[in-house]
Write a protein that holds these residues in place. Sequence first.
Motif, short mmCIF file in Angstrom:
data_model
loop_
_atom_site.label_atom_id
_atom_site.label_comp_id
_atom_site.label_asym_id
_atom_site.label_seq_id
_atom_site.Cartn_x
_atom_site.Cartn_y
_atom_site.Cartn_z
N UNK A 296 41.65 38.51 40.60
CA UNK A 296 40.96 38.21 41.56
C UNK A 296 41.14 39.48 42.57
N UNK A 297 42.19 40.10 42.65
CA UNK A 297 42.18 41.26 43.28
C UNK A 297 41.49 42.53 42.55
N UNK A 298 41.35 42.38 41.33
CA UNK A 298 40.59 43.37 40.61
C UNK A 298 38.95 43.29 40.80
N UNK A 299 38.81 41.97 41.13
CA UNK A 299 37.32 41.88 41.36
C UNK A 299 36.65 42.21 42.61
N UNK A 300 37.83 42.29 43.54
CA UNK A 300 37.38 42.90 45.11
C UNK A 300 37.21 44.55 44.93
N UNK A 301 37.62 45.14 44.00
CA UNK A 301 37.57 46.63 43.90
C UNK A 301 36.14 46.95 44.24
#
Length: 101
Positions: A40-45
Amino acid sequence: VRRVWGGRKTVLLLPPSSGADLGALPAWSASPHHCQCSSEEAARHPSACTVTIGVGEALLIPAGWYHAVASPAGTVAVNCWWPPSLMCRAPEALAALAFRK
């Protein structure tokens, strides 16, 4: 290369240059994950790209790219890996080596 035979796969891709932002772990660490952040954090990169592949489609994930894959129940897919040195050759040479009998 990931190829879907039934169902679909959603693939989150991030280039190798995003490793520091993701908290990348050493390539041969004991962790089954390659970075410290969640999908989920990576998707916001800002460099994140999400691709959905369906039946009959295939996706080539370049060596060194970070990725996370999600599939609904019942999905059938095949994955193949080639060493980076092989991927750098001409497409004709790759096909000849991969599919020779």
